[in-house]
Design a protein around this motif. Sequence first.
Motif, PDB file in Angstrom:
ATOM      1  N   SER A 337      -0.923   8.498  -9.550  1.00  0.00           N
ATOM      2  CA  SER A 337      -1.908   8.062 -10.526  1.00  0.00           C
ATOM      3  C   SER A 337      -1.855   6.547 -10.739  1.00  0.00           C
ATOM      4  N   ALA A 338      -2.742   5.847 -10.016  1.00  0.00           N
ATOM      5  CA  ALA A 338      -2.859   4.386 -10.111  1.00  0.00           C
ATOM      6  C   ALA A 338      -1.510   3.707  -9.907  1.00  0.00           C
ATOM      7  N   ALA A 339      -0.875   4.007  -8.779  1.00  0.00           N
ATOM      8  CA  ALA A 339       0.458   3.453  -8.491  1.00  0.00           C
ATOM      9  C   ALA A 339       0.352   2.015  -7.962  1.00  0.00           C
ATOM     10  N   ARG A 340       1.301   1.194  -8.387  1.00  0.00           N
ATOM     11  CA  ARG A 340       1.353  -0.198  -7.916  1.00  0.00           C
ATOM     12  C   ARG A 340       2.815  -0.608  -7.772  1.00  0.00           C
ATOM     13  N   LEU A 341       3.157  -1.171  -6.611  1.00  0.00           N
ATOM     14  CA  LEU A 341       4.532  -1.597  -6.323  1.00  0.00           C
ATOM     15  C   LEU A 341       4.523  -3.081  -5.978  1.00  0.00           C
TER      16      LEU A 341
END
Length: 624
Positions: A337-341
């Motif tokens: 769900s709307a992952a950001r790394l």
Amino acid sequence: MTKLTLARVLRLVVALALLIVTVVILWYFLSHRRPRSIVQPKKEEIPAKKVEQQEGIEHFDFKGDRVIRAKAERHYAGDDGRYYLEGNVEIRDLGKKEGEEIVLFGQKLSYDKDWANVFLEGKAKLQYQGLTVESSAFSYLKDEETLTTDRGVAFSSRRISGKAQKMTYSFRAGSLRLEGEVALELREEAETGTPFVIRGDIVTFLRKRRRGQVEENASFSFDQNRGRADSLRFELTPDEQRARSFFLKGNAQATLVEQQEPSPGGLKPTRQEREISADEIDVRVFKDRNKINKVEARDQCFLKSSTPEGRTTEVRSGRMRIIFDRREVLREFLALSAARLVERGPTSEVERSISGEEISIGGKGKSWKIKAPEGGEARVDSPDSDVTAKSLTIYPRQEILDAAGEVKVIVKVRPEKAETVGFFSSEQPVFGAAEKMRYDKELDRLELREAVRMWQGKEVLFADQLTVLKKTGEIKAEGNVRAIFSRLPKGEKATEEKIEIGGARLSFSPPENLLTFEQGCWLKSKDVGLNSDRIAVLLREKTAEIQQIEARGKVAITEELREGKGEKALYDLEQETVVLTGNPMIIDKEKGVIEGEKLTFRLGEGRIQVENKDRERSTTVIKS
């Protein structure tokens, strides 16, 4: 008369003697009677001043289904209607069920006649079902079946120990409630590892279900792992030897320590910390050891990991799942769900950012997979490039990036590196599109496959497959290769023109600044068309503008109604001429076939110059 008087006197004497005997007998019985009461009255009805103190007592009381055995140095009834035991007090409340015995120790105990209200003080201690509880005083209420204290308490069992300021233990529910600076410690039987510790302001624990709840300032720690939250639920294994799970809710934070596998040639695993925060964090522990197996986080999740070298990785998403193996090495990571790394270097500069609907790390970190949201795209962005696609896969150890599905690439401009991408200029970014892509950082090689398109400004390259070696600037393309170049002819009123060149294969050699097309090659411009076996394009340095084009092998040139054939053609864009050699000829639909040693097409003037060396350099000009 005398006889009558004597007889009366004798009767009077006898009567008097009988009276005296009767009085003596009566006095004897009255003066030697036994005490009036043999059975003792009810204790609450006996004044304290009339009860004698008993010493060294031990007695049993039978209270329905309870048998109470009491031992003490002294026993007496107080003027408050209660009974007291003092000195090395020991009380055993023997229940009917096996293992239900309650044992109390202390220095002073008071109780009512039914043992319904008991107060124990002076090094008070309780033993029940393997649990030992110690305090300066305890209060027991029979109706509620509770043992309470507000004078500080310490408790322990075979595996559990702890302390608090207040305690309430319910024998009926088998529940323990602790308040005030609570610390609960769980230790393994081998006692080789660090204990599992829970802290908080309020802790409740159900022994039968092996479950507990921590409220306010809740925290946990074990084996270098730690965490805190507004509240915490935990569950122990049936033998209370280790934790089975714990659930943090409300401003939840946890620090998890991972032992990374050693690199080739390394002596030991490296240590990496992962800090995770979310609204909820659910932690599962291995069944047979106090090691974290799985962590699940929900709502506003944030994860930060760091290495001893100072590098950090930050992840944000709606949900997260982390799985470790038995060696505490990361086995799987999933951000949903709307992952950001974001990866940062030792000086906190951003080295790479990754985003998508889902980011998963599997194979003990060997591969990272990024999936795009429905109707959206997954992205890997770095100072060198920006890649988007429907799905992305990163192999960190090999430093390889794979992309699939509507792939788009931007090769960014970095003045400090001054890199070129094939024949494109190093002064502007280069864009690419394909269905599949692979970038190998170690080889610095970019590969695009299926419906490939790469462009910079108005220069465009099409192919089925394209390979770029960024270190050398070399480029190779195969399958339906087509390149589009733009140029501005001479003249004040000249408009921009396009030149298209194609073939089966393409290669670019940076040292010569030469672009070569091979097999089934062709060229199209506003004024001329050309076909040959091979086309070489000489580019200007830095600008990548076409300087000269050379065609070899079965060259065919078309211009309006004329067609020229030869073995070699030289196209000079500056002079706007095409020179055809190698047994050249012109086939004119109106004038027939014209042969010469060299044919020069003057595109700007619309005429062809024919030169014949063997005929004393005769020259013929053919006008259109």
